[in-house]
Design a protein around this motif. Structure first.
Motif, PDB file in Angstrom:
ATOM      1  N   LEU A   6      -7.014  -9.902  -7.531  1.00 46.44           N
ATOM      2  CA  LEU A   6      -6.622  -9.103  -6.368  1.00 46.44           C
ATOM      3  C   LEU A   6      -5.323  -8.343  -6.660  1.00 46.44           C
ATOM      4  N   SER A   7      -5.335  -7.607  -7.763  1.00 45.67           N
ATOM      5  CA  SER A   7      -4.189  -6.800  -8.161  1.00 45.67           C
ATOM      6  C   SER A   7      -4.597  -5.337  -8.138  1.00 45.67           C
ATOM      7  N   ALA A   8      -3.637  -4.483  -7.790  1.00 45.01           N
ATOM      8  CA  ALA A   8      -3.953  -3.055  -7.663  1.00 45.01           C
ATOM      9  C   ALA A   8      -4.324  -2.416  -8.998  1.00 45.01           C
ATOM     10  N   ARG A  22     -22.650   2.005  -7.532  1.00 43.66           N
ATOM     11  CA  ARG A  22     -21.960   2.735  -6.468  1.00 43.66           C
ATOM     12  C   ARG A  22     -21.677   1.824  -5.261  1.00 43.66           C
ATOM     13  N   LEU A  26     -18.022   0.401  -3.940  1.00 48.69           N
ATOM     14  CA  LEU A  26     -17.441   0.565  -2.599  1.00 48.69           C
ATOM     15  C   LEU A  26     -16.816  -0.741  -2.125  1.00 48.69           C
ATOM     16  N   ALA A  28     -15.688  -3.110  -4.224  1.00 52.03           N
ATOM     17  CA  ALA A  28     -14.531  -3.348  -5.096  1.00 52.03           C
ATOM     18  C   ALA A  28     -13.310  -2.625  -4.531  1.00 52.03           C
ATOM     19  N   PHE A  29     -13.508  -1.389  -4.090  1.00 54.73           N
ATOM     20  CA  PHE A  29     -12.399  -0.618  -3.512  1.00 54.73           C
ATOM     21  C   PHE A  29     -11.827  -1.320  -2.290  1.00 54.73           C
ATOM     22  N   ARG A  30     -12.685  -1.976  -1.550  1.00 56.30           N
ATOM     23  CA  ARG A  30     -12.223  -2.682  -0.350  1.00 56.30           C
ATOM     24  C   ARG A  30     -11.212  -3.766  -0.695  1.00 56.30           C
ATOM     25  N   TYR A  31     -11.315  -4.290  -1.912  1.00 58.74           N
ATOM     26  CA  TYR A  31     -10.351  -5.304  -2.349  1.00 58.74           C
ATOM     27  C   TYR A  31      -9.138  -4.676  -3.038  1.00 58.74           C
ATOM     28  N   GLY A  32      -9.047  -3.362  -2.978  1.00 57.23           N
ATOM     29  CA  GLY A  32      -7.857  -2.706  -3.505  1.00 57.23           C
ATOM     30  C   GLY A  32      -7.820  -2.600  -5.013  1.00 57.23           C
ATOM     31  N   ILE A  33      -8.934  -2.893  -5.675  1.00 57.54           N
ATOM     32  CA  ILE A  33      -8.930  -2.826  -7.137  1.00 57.54           C
ATOM     33  C   ILE A  33      -9.509  -1.488  -7.596  1.00 57.54           C
ATOM     34  N   GLN A  34      -9.501  -1.271  -8.897  1.00 54.85           N
ATOM     35  CA  GLN A  34     -10.013  -0.031  -9.460  1.00 54.85           C
ATOM     36  C   GLN A  34     -11.376  -0.277 -10.107  1.00 54.85           C
ATOM     37  N   MET A  50     -16.763   8.734  -8.001  1.00 54.12           N
ATOM     38  CA  MET A  50     -15.964   7.744  -7.281  1.00 54.12           C
ATOM     39  C   MET A  50     -14.806   7.193  -8.089  1.00 54.12           C
ATOM     40  N   THR A  51     -14.607   7.711  -9.273  1.00 54.68           N
ATOM     41  CA  THR A  51     -13.518   7.170 -10.080  1.00 54.68           C
ATOM     42  C   THR A  51     -13.084   8.167 -11.143  1.00 54.68           C
ATOM     43  N   ARG A 300     -17.236 -10.363  -5.504  1.00 51.62           N
ATOM     44  CA  ARG A 300     -16.515 -11.647  -5.421  1.00 51.62           C
ATOM     45  C   ARG A 300     -16.901 -12.554  -6.587  1.00 51.62           C
TER      46      ARG A 300
END
Lengths: 386, 386
Positions: A6-8, A22, A26, A28-34, A50-51, A300
């Motif tokens: 859970l790191s940016a 895809r 979406l 993964a982005f919710r968890y703030g990751i790349q 998307m990236t 997850r």
């Protein structure tokens, strides 16, 4: 390398750039990751919009995959068009973990090994045999009846790589077409009489596992056109399918999200037909239909996070696949009725080109009564053109 | 230029690159479209990891905004740090529509004009006055009592640009600090005695409008720390707030998503306190809490699509803002209990740097009983460090 997922700066890499990556991305982005994406195609694919972290290369090249793996913290698959040995080497060379693990994938990447793996684990599978020559073709027909299915042991999906053969002459032609005379293993599968085709998704990692409701997949010409969850079958059958799906995941020590398709025979027997080590079309309904979607639990699972509840949000959830209706630049027409329906949810995959039959979009409707919402979902999507 | 917004090449542009654009962008992707982002910062911002179409420039430059607008099919705002005149010029020069429209934005961008607009529409607002000098400062205190609030008429949010003044000496200093002696309009606002702070979101476009449930915002030091939906107040109060919110949106001919914050006074009166022409922190709970989230209806509204149901998915929804606890590279620690809670949903915004008090993440929990889930949401998030 990030130790806390859970790191940016944590980056989840997808091998494959289609709608499954895809929809996982979406989440993964919710968890703030790349996210990063590896594709073997030059064209712009759904995830590439998307990236900024997009790479192209060959799925057959350890070097290409290793280079991509080195730019990510963990990798996952969105299709099976890759070799577990290559995957394993890229994992070793890069030090980046891959889920599902190459060793798990090795047990199901080949249809023959897959059947043997699950049979050994005590899971009933459809009758099958390895076919090496004309004698085998004939013998299988004599034993299990005509028609039957011939499948290439690798790379098939949605009816591609499969042929139905009605007699020995068709069998000989199909065997040749599928590559049986070259180095490819061909597997024969008996046609099974069934009342329903069912599916179950399982997410699993070192923190535990969760099993999704048993749903029905409605198929036309080997293509899934709709899904109903829960499946309109006895509760005991649903539970048995969930149990077998979990057993199958454990048999391969699967970590990630997995989907299993079953035939329900007229005498109530469940036969495992196909497995997929990734999010699956049969689980698209879970985005709104379940408390935690297959895509969120996929993310997850590969990030090593605790898995979320798979409970249905409403008593009845129907999903309609919206396949391409025209060959043209992709756009969705006549979707307003579907968008306006209460608790109706449209998903479009962002593919630039539409082709007849191509998976372009899907629509999910939630409600209290399956018959009613299934009829409504069909009605509001009938006029859609893509 | 795309005439059908549901096209794979349609591009929705965001002015601003923070979490509001990020969460809206996730919904845009769901419709298969592309996103672009315009930021005035060089650093990597949340949305810049989500698209290859990222531009930097100045919000004060018509040319910069026009160039960005020309690369998109429609633009929307994620903050108010922009001038409606500049926005209007960029819209004219590019031919790209902007929602909310610059003319709507012009009616609320300045706190003084905003108050007058809503007052003219018959919506009760907190007592206020334009402050030009020391006499005004004194007169307002005499009329409405000390302490009161001084606000810069433009650019304030979350307590920034606001000062509480307890006497004439503090008022003089604050007036100076807020820029009152230069060209900036300063507005005084009376402190209102209230039992609850409430909020309502409204989405509106040419197809119609939808109004979200009335929720309570729990504030500490002018920062929203939590939201409860529905608000624990009488049904008649909830409905009145929803009615006023719709009235306010109509008063500015708002097209897009709007949020309104109200004070509920001890004698049951509702006073409009703030408005925002964009997704709002008070509506983050709608992602899982409502059938259609504020972000999805934001995207639908600006794309001209029919709006979706705002019904609550469960009787009680609680949202906890997870503010930065440390100054460090952003990562979320001790979130496992929150992730494991059934129907608990963690959202992380992808900001690279954490700062104490910075909005980094939020957590939503759904359930049947508000007291129970609010307590649980607080408990499982208490140990989280970001």
């Amino acid at each position: 390398m990030n130790t806390n997922p859970l790191s940016a700066t944590f980056r989840l890499g997808f091998l494959g750039a289609g709608q499954l990556a895809r929809m996982s991305g979406l989440q993964a982005f919710r968890y703030g990751i790349q996210i990063g994406v590896f594709s073997d195609r030059d064209e712009n694919e759904p995830v590439q919009f998307m990236t900024p972290h997009s790479q192209t290369g060959s799925f057959d090249s350890v070097d290409d995959l290793t280079a991509f793996a080195e730019s990510c913290d963990v990798l996952t698959l969105e299709n099976e068009f890759i070799n577990s040995e290559i995957l394993k080497q890229a994992q070793e060379d890069s030090g980046t973990p891959i889920f599902p693990a190459p060793d798990s994938f090795a047990l199901i990447e080949n249809k023959l090994i897959e059947k043997q793996t699950f049979e050994d684990a005590g899971i009933p599978v459809t009758p099958y045999a390895l076919i090496k020559d004309e004698d085998h073709l004939k013998k299988f027909g004599d034993e299990h009846g005509w028609p039957y299915l011939l499948k290439s042991s690798k790379g098939g999906y949605d009816g591609y790589g499969n042929e139905t053969v009605r007699d020995i002459n068709e069998a000989i032609v199909a065997f040749e077409n599928l590559g049986g005379n070259s180095d490819r293993d061909i597997v024969a599968e008996a046609f099974v009489d069934f009342t329903h085709e069912l599916a179950v998704q399982v997410a699993r990692n070192e923190t535990g596992h969760v099993v999704y409701p048993c749903c029905e997949t409605v198929q036309e010409d080997h293509i899934c056109v709709a899904v109903k969850s829960p499946a309109p079958v006895d509760k005991t059958v649903q539970e048995k399918a969930q149990e077998l799906a979990l057993q199958a995941t454990e048999a391969i020590d699967g970590k990630g999200i997995f989907a299993y398709e079953f035939f329900l025979t007229p005498d109530g027997e469940l036969l495992l037909n196909e497995s997929a080590p990734r999010p699956h079309n049969s689980g698209h309904y879970t985005i709104e239909g379940c408390v935690t979607s297959q895509f969120e639990n996929h993310v997850r699972a590969v990030m090593g996070l605790p898995l979320g509840s798979t409970k249905l949000r409403k008593p009845a959830v129907a999903m309609i696949n919206l396949l391409g209706t025209d060959r043209r630049d992709a756009q969705v027409d006549h979707a307003l009725e579907a968008l306006a329906a209460s608790d109706g949810h449209l998903h479009v995959y962002g593919k630039l080109d539409s082709k007849v039959g191509r998976k372009m979009s899907h629509y999910t409707l939630l409600g209290d009564d399956m018959e009613q919402i299934y009829a409504k979902a069909q009605k509001v999507t009938k006029g859609i053109r893509i």
